[in-house]
Enzyme design. Structure first.
Site, short mmCIF file in Angstrom:
data_model
loop_
_atom_site.label_atom_id
_atom_site.label_comp_id
_atom_site.label_asym_id
_atom_site.label_seq_id
_atom_site.Cartn_x
_atom_site.Cartn_y
_atom_site.Cartn_z
N PRO A 17 -23.00 0.76 135.84
CA PRO A 17 -21.79 1.22 135.15
C PRO A 17 -20.70 0.16 135.20
O PRO A 17 -20.84 -0.87 135.88
CB PRO A 17 -21.39 2.45 135.96
CG PRO A 17 -21.82 2.11 137.35
CD PRO A 17 -23.12 1.35 137.18
N MET A 18 -19.60 0.43 134.52
CA MET A 18 -18.45 -0.46 134.64
C MET A 18 -18.00 -0.47 136.10
O MET A 18 -18.17 0.51 136.82
CB MET A 18 -17.32 0.01 133.72
CG MET A 18 -17.64 -0.23 132.25
SD MET A 18 -16.32 0.26 131.14
CE MET A 18 -15.09 -1.01 131.46
N GLY A 21 -19.95 -4.66 139.26
CA GLY A 21 -20.12 -6.06 139.62
C GLY A 21 -21.18 -6.79 138.81
O GLY A 21 -21.68 -7.83 139.26
N LYS A 22 -21.52 -6.29 137.63
CA LYS A 22 -22.56 -6.93 136.81
C LYS A 22 -22.18 -8.35 136.41
O LYS A 22 -22.97 -9.28 136.60
CB LYS A 22 -22.83 -6.11 135.53
CG LYS A 22 -23.36 -4.73 135.78
CD LYS A 22 -23.55 -3.96 134.50
CE LYS A 22 -22.30 -3.85 133.65
NZ LYS A 22 -21.17 -3.14 134.28
N SER A 23 -20.99 -8.52 135.84
CA SER A 23 -20.57 -9.86 135.41
C SER A 23 -20.39 -10.78 136.61
O SER A 23 -20.73 -11.96 136.56
CB SER A 23 -19.28 -9.79 134.59
OG SER A 23 -19.50 -9.10 133.38
N GLU A 90 -22.95 -8.62 128.55
CA GLU A 90 -22.62 -7.48 127.67
C GLU A 90 -23.70 -7.27 126.61
O GLU A 90 -23.41 -7.09 125.42
CB GLU A 90 -21.24 -7.67 127.03
CG GLU A 90 -20.10 -7.84 128.02
CD GLU A 90 -19.76 -6.57 128.81
OE1 GLU A 90 -20.39 -5.50 128.58
OE2 GLU A 90 -18.87 -6.65 129.68
N ILE A 91 -24.96 -7.24 127.05
CA ILE A 91 -26.08 -7.15 126.10
C ILE A 91 -26.05 -5.87 125.28
O ILE A 91 -26.60 -5.84 124.18
CB ILE A 91 -27.44 -7.31 126.81
CG1 ILE A 91 -27.66 -6.23 127.86
CG2 ILE A 91 -27.60 -8.71 127.37
CD1 ILE A 91 -29.08 -6.20 128.43
N CYS A 146 -17.66 6.03 143.01
CA CYS A 146 -17.06 7.11 142.23
C CYS A 146 -15.59 7.27 142.63
O CYS A 146 -15.29 7.43 143.82
CB CYS A 146 -17.81 8.42 142.46
SG CYS A 146 -17.11 9.82 141.57
N CYS A 187 -19.63 14.05 139.23
CA CYS A 187 -18.23 13.98 138.78
C CYS A 187 -18.07 13.51 137.34
O CYS A 187 -16.98 13.57 136.79
CB CYS A 187 -17.43 13.07 139.72
SG CYS A 187 -17.33 13.68 141.42
#
Length: 193
Positions: A17-18, A21-23, A90-91, A146, A187
């Site tokens: 999810p946003m 820490g993906k980027s 951002e694929i 969360c 949530c």
């Protein structure tokens, strides 16, 4: 995470999810490849102009130069022959032709690192991401925290004027004044009209 020899291409995917820490993880892997003296090219969709047009930028402010493209096929056009590692951020914003592009690059013997959202704000598979995950040798699913209960968050909550976005709202909003939060399954709220 897999590290192959330079003559054996492979695909790695970083999802979550946003705020997971993906980027940041993508940038970390790129920097490690650069330290190893590997030639890296970084691409991102032109639609992602939140922080910068020509950089991949994480929420914590880390950044790395990137080439902005409007469609997946441009990646092949701009790919330099001696590039060893190709990173794509951002694929989820690319069309499904990205699957063939990523596969072709890996078949050239290059390491391909992709990052993006695996689910949209509804909690459903997002765009091309599931198909890229299916052809990858390695998938890392990151979690955030969360904001409601503190448990691991796997979903992105879209808020419009402080209220959860409705199920029928558009998947991609460009230039809208929405905000996002990381939420766990319990949530996460998506009211149906």
């Amino acid at each position: 995470m897999i590290y192959g020899s330079l003559d054996h291409g492979f695909i790695e995917v970083i999802v979550g999810p946003m705020f997971s820490g993906k980027s940041e993880e993508l940038i970390r892997r790129i920097r490690r490849a650069q330290i190893a003296k590997q030639k890296v090219q970084v691409f991102k969709p032109a639609i992602d102009d939140r922080y910068s047009i020509d950089k991949v930028v994480s929420h914590n402010g880390s950044s790395i130069n990137a080439i902005s493209v409007t469609k997946a096929s441009e990646i092949l056009d701009l790919l330099e022959e001696d590039t060893q590692v190709v990173a794509i951020d951002e694929i989820q914003f690319f069309d499904h032709s990205l699957v063939d592009v990523v596969r072709e690059i890996a078949d050239m013997g290059k390491r391909v690192i992709c990052a993006g959202l695996d689910m949209d704000f509804r909690g459903e598979p997002f765009g091309v991401t599931p198909d890229i995950m299916a052809i990858a040798e390695s998938v890392d699913k990151l979690t955030a925290i969360c904001v409601k209960c503190g448990n691991p968050a796997t979903r992105t909550q879209r808020l419009i004027n402080g209220k959860p976005a409705k199920y029928d709202d558009p998947i991609i909003l460009v230039g809208a004044h929405e905000t996002y939060e990381a939420r766990c399954r319990k949530c996460h709220e998506v009211p149906r009209t």
